[in-house]
Motif scaffolding. Structure first.
Motif, PDB file in Angstrom:
ATOM      1  N   SER A   1     -52.636  31.635   9.719  1.00  0.00           N
ATOM      2  CA  SER A   1     -52.487  30.181   9.668  1.00  0.00           C
ATOM      3  C   SER A   1     -53.846  29.532   9.814  1.00  0.00           C
ATOM      4  O   SER A   1     -54.703  30.006  10.561  1.00  0.00           O
ATOM      5  CB  SER A   1     -51.572  29.690  10.794  1.00  0.00           C
ATOM      6  OG  SER A   1     -51.541  28.278  10.836  1.00  0.00           O
ATOM      7  N   ARG A   2     -54.039  28.433   9.093  1.00  0.00           N
ATOM      8  CA  ARG A   2     -55.187  27.576   9.339  1.00  0.00           C
ATOM      9  C   ARG A   2     -54.896  26.695  10.551  1.00  0.00           C
ATOM     10  O   ARG A   2     -53.741  26.632  11.000  1.00  0.00           O
ATOM     11  CB  ARG A   2     -55.465  26.704   8.107  1.00  0.00           C
ATOM     12  CG  ARG A   2     -55.932  27.495   6.889  1.00  0.00           C
ATOM     13  CD  ARG A   2     -56.103  26.603   5.667  1.00  0.00           C
ATOM     14  NE  ARG A   2     -56.611  27.359   4.549  1.00  0.00           N
ATOM     15  CZ  ARG A   2     -57.920  27.489   4.249  1.00  0.00           C
ATOM     16  NH1 ARG A   2     -58.812  26.885   5.021  1.00  0.00           N
ATOM     17  NH2 ARG A   2     -58.331  28.203   3.227  1.00  0.00           N
ATOM     18  N   PRO A   3     -55.899  26.028  11.089  1.00  0.00           N
ATOM     19  CA  PRO A   3     -55.614  25.080  12.171  1.00  0.00           C
ATOM     20  C   PRO A   3     -54.604  24.026  11.711  1.00  0.00           C
ATOM     21  O   PRO A   3     -54.740  23.453  10.632  1.00  0.00           O
ATOM     22  CB  PRO A   3     -56.991  24.459  12.452  1.00  0.00           C
ATOM     23  CG  PRO A   3     -57.968  25.518  12.038  1.00  0.00           C
ATOM     24  CD  PRO A   3     -57.348  26.173  10.844  1.00  0.00           C
ATOM     25  N   ILE A   4     -53.583  23.769  12.522  1.00  0.00           N
ATOM     26  CA  ILE A   4     -52.499  22.871  12.140  1.00  0.00           C
ATOM     27  C   ILE A   4     -52.274  21.844  13.240  1.00  0.00           C
ATOM     28  O   ILE A   4     -52.766  21.983  14.365  1.00  0.00           O
ATOM     29  CB  ILE A   4     -51.191  23.656  11.878  1.00  0.00           C
ATOM     30  CG1 ILE A   4     -50.828  24.512  13.099  1.00  0.00           C
ATOM     31  CG2 ILE A   4     -51.317  24.516  10.632  1.00  0.00           C
ATOM     32  CD1 ILE A   4     -49.550  25.305  12.927  1.00  0.00           C
ATOM     33  N   GLU A   5     -51.502  20.804  12.895  1.00  0.00           N
ATOM     34  CA  GLU A   5     -51.209  19.742  13.849  1.00  0.00           C
ATOM     35  C   GLU A   5     -50.282  20.275  14.946  1.00  0.00           C
ATOM     36  O   GLU A   5     -49.555  21.255  14.766  1.00  0.00           O
ATOM     37  CB  GLU A   5     -50.556  18.563  13.137  1.00  0.00           C
ATOM     38  CG  GLU A   5     -51.415  17.923  12.056  1.00  0.00           C
ATOM     39  CD  GLU A   5     -52.601  17.184  12.650  1.00  0.00           C
ATOM     40  OE1 GLU A   5     -52.572  16.909  13.864  1.00  0.00           O
ATOM     41  OE2 GLU A   5     -53.557  16.895  11.916  1.00  0.00           O
ATOM     42  N   ALA A   6     -50.289  19.565  16.057  1.00  0.00           N
ATOM     43  CA  ALA A   6     -49.521  20.014  17.213  1.00  0.00           C
ATOM     44  C   ALA A   6     -48.033  20.097  16.922  1.00  0.00           C
ATOM     45  O   ALA A   6     -47.348  21.036  17.356  1.00  0.00           O
ATOM     46  CB  ALA A   6     -49.779  19.089  18.399  1.00  0.00           C
ATOM     47  N   ASP A   7     -47.514  19.117  16.139  1.00  0.00           N
ATOM     48  CA  ASP A   7     -46.080  19.117  15.900  1.00  0.00           C
ATOM     49  C   ASP A   7     -45.643  20.244  14.979  1.00  0.00           C
ATOM     50  O   ASP A   7     -44.449  20.548  14.880  1.00  0.00           O
ATOM     51  CB  ASP A   7     -45.631  17.778  15.328  1.00  0.00           C
ATOM     52  CG  ASP A   7     -46.422  17.407  14.072  1.00  0.00           C
ATOM     53  OD1 ASP A   7     -47.276  18.211  13.645  1.00  0.00           O
ATOM     54  OD2 ASP A   7     -46.199  16.310  13.532  1.00  0.00           O
ATOM     55  N   ALA A   8     -46.615  20.869  14.288  1.00  0.00           N
ATOM     56  CA  ALA A   8     -46.268  21.997  13.418  1.00  0.00           C
ATOM     57  C   ALA A   8     -46.318  23.320  14.162  1.00  0.00           C
ATOM     58  O   ALA A   8     -45.796  24.330  13.674  1.00  0.00           O
ATOM     59  CB  ALA A   8     -47.203  22.057  12.213  1.00  0.00           C
ATOM     60  N   VAL A   9     -46.957  23.324  15.324  1.00  0.00           N
ATOM     61  CA  VAL A   9     -47.111  24.579  16.051  1.00  0.00           C
ATOM     62  C   VAL A   9     -45.771  25.070  16.585  1.00  0.00           C
ATOM     63  O   VAL A   9     -45.507  26.273  16.638  1.00  0.00           O
ATOM     64  CB  VAL A   9     -48.125  24.411  17.202  1.00  0.00           C
ATOM     65  CG1 VAL A   9     -48.257  25.692  18.008  1.00  0.00           C
ATOM     66  CG2 VAL A   9     -49.473  23.995  16.645  1.00  0.00           C
ATOM     67  N   SER A  10     -44.895  24.144  16.977  1.00  0.00           N
ATOM     68  CA  SER A  10     -43.601  24.552  17.532  1.00  0.00           C
ATOM     69  C   SER A  10     -42.825  25.409  16.547  1.00  0.00           C
ATOM     70  O   SER A  10     -42.200  26.410  16.923  1.00  0.00           O
ATOM     71  CB  SER A  10     -42.787  23.310  17.910  1.00  0.00           C
ATOM     72  OG  SER A  10     -43.440  22.569  18.906  1.00  0.00           O
ATOM     73  N   ALA A  11     -42.861  25.012  15.271  1.00  0.00           N
ATOM     74  CA  ALA A  11     -42.156  25.797  14.260  1.00  0.00           C
ATOM     75  C   ALA A  11     -42.754  27.182  14.135  1.00  0.00           C
ATOM     76  O   ALA A  11     -42.040  28.174  13.954  1.00  0.00           O
ATOM     77  CB  ALA A  11     -42.206  25.079  12.912  1.00  0.00           C
ATOM     78  N   VAL A  12     -44.071  27.262  14.249  1.00  0.00           N
ATOM     79  CA  VAL A  12     -44.720  28.567  14.172  1.00  0.00           C
ATOM     80  C   VAL A  12     -44.349  29.408  15.389  1.00  0.00           C
ATOM     81  O   VAL A  12     -44.078  30.607  15.278  1.00  0.00           O
ATOM     82  CB  VAL A  12     -46.245  28.397  14.072  1.00  0.00           C
ATOM     83  CG1 VAL A  12     -46.937  29.751  14.108  1.00  0.00           C
ATOM     84  CG2 VAL A  12     -46.611  27.643  12.804  1.00  0.00           C
TER      85      VAL A  12
END
Length: 879
Positions: free
Chosen positions: A839-850
């Motif tokens: 994964s590239r660096p992503i927004e905080a709200d996308a991390v939960s899904a990861v």
């Protein structure tokens, strides 16, 4: 899609069988037509239309197929020319959007109309091609409907590709049948060659057609967006074939004219004309040479297909040749099919000799005219001599004239002259990039400044310093750095006008002279073009791609006393741009050299950005290499600038360190990271090993408030301390060992964990591993990038992992970008990995899904648990 475009004019009586080739072609045409009609009536006509078929008049489909036949690329083979058209694209679209009856009818009639109106085909050739189109369309429909029923709607694209491939194979087999009849033998190598040319093009066109069809079905409004790229692909492909043909002709130019240096023998001259005829794919090549007294003693040499060559024979029609020679001398070169003017005389000459077209050029040097070179009868109905051929023939003629006039002594003298010019060029140009060097550049700037003093039209100078060149040089070596510099040089050339100059001063510094008149808006347009070119990734080697930026300073030539001052002003502006962290470019103004004021302005801007909330935290997931599960993320900072957009850390972290603002930024990132990690834990309470890592700078470690800040962030977020990992570099530890040790032990007392970032690139001392409370070692991306390619990187990484295991520490591999690297670090025993592969660096709200994903990637191979090794991922929750 391929079509036969010539061959009927080559029909001749053969001894094989009782039928002539013409009769055999007629029989083959009738067979193909009967088969097409039978398949259409019996099989195709009853077939239902596709579910996505549109209610459009068949005339529109016929027009589409006709247009597809107009957009063609020609391929020549002996006396036959073959055309690769965009009809395959239209066929792929029609399979989904037209009824079977519409498709067959439109393809046969529309393509046939294009052959009649555009290619001027008539008679047997036209009948054969129309029958072949009808048969190919029928076969394609049968294959498409048969496979669609088996594969289903989700894989109907496979059926469409197979259908287009079937139509292409049908056409190729029909063309091969014609070739076999004309040749009187079966040559399977030609069939393989034909398939090798047509199949890839057909599949590519079909792929574009599928995109068009799906766009029409799912989002018709977006269809217009496909028009431009489709046309660009066609134009680019035709331009490519034209460029390749020109390249081949230039190679032939060297080979053909070199035959004249074999000696003055008649054999050499005959070989020369044979090669000229072959180079232009023509029936005849003719060379007229004037005698010492002009018309008296003139000779002609001729090579014509099917006849014995004529070498140095007296002219039998001197008047015609001399008329052409006078016209070519005045016009440079002649071509037929012009209707009037000089070309009309050549038309008459070609017609008298049974040639459909011709081109001619005078053999001339600086002081005299030596004769005439004429090429006639371009092979193939659909092709004729073009402007490129005319220019090439003129070049041939000039080379021939020079070769005939000059002896070997003059040739040697010319080589000496060329060598002198080459040495002069080397003295004034950079040997790596071929750009002008400092000497030549300053000379051109002097001329521009002097000219501005007389005319008032001032130039401008751009000074460029590449951002990111040194890491490329240090990481991948000087060869990669040289590739990068040459690429930047080539792209700079493409951004400038012919009157402008780009130069390399040395290292990664380039300068550009923009001749006047030029203002700030003109400079901005040039800088925009340069930025766009630098944004394009550069291939440094196998699987190594990078991009670089540039700090650009500009000096305008108004009221500048000399060239040196103008270049120095641009240099000062470049350094100001480098310090300004993100400015597109800076124009020199008096007082700009005062770096203190510039730094103050940039610091104030960064401080205001912190206050305005423009800095935000993003996260790059961490992957457990034993299970393949995401177990946390590293917190990273970005600057969302309201004007420039997203700024990466390398554009402002250095300024933050110098100004002391890094402590405010670090506190902000620390608070965000703890808050987000607490949310992840609440969303996934069963994952006891979830963690977040945060970088600490040297200023933060030295700050007396750091322990209180970490404690406050943990308390405010409710995050368990062992889930927070603080990363520091080896340089930080060595800066003030005693103070660093005291701070780290206080942080360790809070229950957090400590990681060494980029381990192996600094001091890598076993002493500090024993002295400081270290829990993790992060393997530097420089070593990970070389895994599998550099034996030294393999050894170093293995040593770091084994050392960590011996000391009971966890290891984290940074910068994993390929599956091979992932498998290698897993095999070496690394506990955790991060990188673009996952994964590239992503927004905080996308991390939960990861975090909730069971596996981050199917290609990640979990590593078996080694119960005998300490520091395994299983310790993450309790370390």
């Amino acid at each position: 899609m391929t079509t036969m475009t010539n061959g009927s004019d080559a029909v001749q009586i053969t001894l094989l069988g009782r039928l002539t080739p013409s009769q055999r072609i007629m029989l083959l045409t009738a067979t193909v037509a009967v088969a097409a009609v039978a398949l259409f009536v019996i099989v195709v006509h009853p077939l239902p239309g596709a579910p996505t078929a549109l209610n459009l008049p068949w005339v529109l489909w016929a027009a589409a197929f006709a247009l597809g036949e107009v957009l063609v690329v020609h391929w020549q083979w002996k006396r036959d020319a073959h055309s690769f058209s965009m009809g395959d694209l239209v066929l792929a679209v029609a399979l989904f959007l037209a009824t079977p009856t519409q498709l067959v009818t439109a393809m046969a009639l529309g393509s046939g109309a294009a052959l009649v109106l555009h290619r001027r085909q008539r008679g047997l050739k036209l009948a054969f091609n129309v029958a072949e189109y009808a048969l190919g369309a029928a076969m394609a429909l049968i294959v498409f409907h048969s496979l669609s029923g088996v594969l289903g709607e989700r894989l109907d694209w496979v059926a469409a590709l197979a259908a287009v491939l079937t139509a292409t194979l049908t056409a190729d087999l029909c063309i091969f049948g014609i070739m076999t009849i004309l040749e009187g033998r079966i040559d399977t190598a030609k069939l393989v060659e034909l398939l090798g040319l047509s199949v890839p093009f057909a599949l590519g066109s079909a792929g574009m057609g599928l995109v068009v069809a799906r766009t029409v079905v799912n989002d018709p409004a977006s269809l217009a967006l496909l028009t431009l790229p489709t046309l660009l692909i066609v134009v680019a492909y035709r331009a490519y074939t034209g460029a390749k043909e020109q390249q081949d002709n230039l190679r032939l130019l060297h080979e053909v004219t070199s035959l004249l240096h074999a000696g003055d023998t008649q054999e050499a001259l005959g070989d020369f004309l044979d090669s000229v005829r072959s180079a232009f794919r023509a029936e005849m090549a003719e060379l007229v040479l004037l005698g010492p007294a002009g018309r008296e003693g003139a000779t002609v040499s001729r090579s014509r297909e099917g006849t014995e060559p004529i070498v140095m024979a007296p002219l039998d029609d001197p008047d015609d040749h001399h008329r052409l020679l006078r016209l070519a001398t005045s016009s440079g070169a002649l071509t037929t099919r012009t209707g009037t003017g000089p070309g009309a005389q050549l038309d008459s000459y070609a017609a008298d000799r049974g040639l459909k077209d011709a081109v001619a050029a005078a053999l001339r040097t600086e002081d005299r005219v030596h004769g005439l070179l004429l090429v006639g009868g371009r092979i193939g109905d659909v092709t004729t001599f073009t402007s490129r051929d005319l220019a090439l023939l003129d070049t041939f003629a000039r080379h021939v004239a020079t070769s005939l006039e000059r002896g070997r002594l003059e040739e040697n003298l010319r080589q000496v002259t060329d060598l002198k010019e080459q040495l002069r060029h080397q003295a004034l140009h950079d040997p790596l990039t071929g750009l002008p060097n400092r000497t030549l550049f300053l000379d051109r700037v002097r001329h521009a400044v002097d000219s501005a003093g007389r005319s008032g039209v001032a130039p401008a100078v751009l000074y460029l310093d590449l951002d990111g060149f040194k890491p490329v040089n240090d990481t991948y070596g000087h060869e990669a750095g040289d590739v990068l510099l040459r690429t930047v040089a080539d792209r700079l050339r493409g951004c400038l006008r012919p009157a402008d100059t780009a130069a390399r001063l040395g290292g990664d510094e380039f300068v550009v002279l923009l001749n006047g008149p030029i203002d700030r808006f003109g400079v901005a347009r040039v800088v925009e073009r340069i930025r766009a070119q630098l944004d394009v990734p550069v291939l440094l080697g196998a699987d190594v791609v990078t991009t670089v930026g540039a700090s650009i300073g500009v000096a305008l030539g108004d009221d500048v006393p000399d060239a040196g001052t103008l270049v120095r002003h641009a240099d000062v502006a470049m350094y100001a741009a480098k310090r300004s962290s993100g400015n597109d470019f800076i124009v020199y103004e008096p007082g700009l050299g005062n770096t203190t004021s510039t730094r103050k302005d940039s610091t104030a801007e960064l401080a205001a950005a912190i206050d305005a909330g423009e800095l935000r935290t993003v996260y790059q997931p961490l992957i457990d290499m034993r299970t393949g599960r995401p177990i946390g993320a590293e917190a990273l900072v970005r600057w969302q600038h309201p004007v420039d957009g997203l700024r990466s850390p390398d554009q402002f972290i250095g300024l933050a360190e110098e100004s002391g603002l890094i402590t405010r930024i670090g506190e902000l990132v620390l608070g965000d990271a703890c808050t987000q990690a607490a949310l992840w834990v609440a969303e996934s309470p069963d994952q006891e090993d979830l963690l977040v890592t945060v970088n600490l700078s040297a200023r933060q470690v030295a700050d007396e408030q750091i322990v209180e800040q970490v404690s406050a962030a943990l308390a405010a977020s409710g995050l368990e301390p062992h889930r927070l990992v603080l990363e520091i570099t080896e340089t930080v530890l060595m800066h003030d060992r005693d103070a660093a040790a005291a701070t780290l032990w206080l942080l360790k007392g809070l229950g957090v964990r400590i990681a060494i970032d980029d381990f192996g690139t600094g001091y890598s001392s076993l002493a500090y591993l024993r002295r400081f409370p270290i829990d993790m070692l992060k393997v530097a991306r420089e070593f990970v990038d070389g895994l599998g390619r550099d034996a030294h990187d393999d050894v170093i990484t293995r040593a770091i992992v084994e050392l960590a295991g011996t000391l009971g520490l966890l290891t984290v591999a940074e910068g994993v970008e390929t599956t091979q690297q992932s498998e290698t670090v897993a095999a070496l025993g690394c506990d955790i990995a991060q990188g673009y592969l996952f994964s590239r660096p992503i927004e905080a709200d996308a991390v939960s899904a990861v975090m909730s994903a069971s596996l981050v990637a199917a290609h990640l191979r979990p590593r078996p648990v080694d119960l005998g090794r300490s520091g395994s991922t299983g310790e993450l929750a309790s370390a």
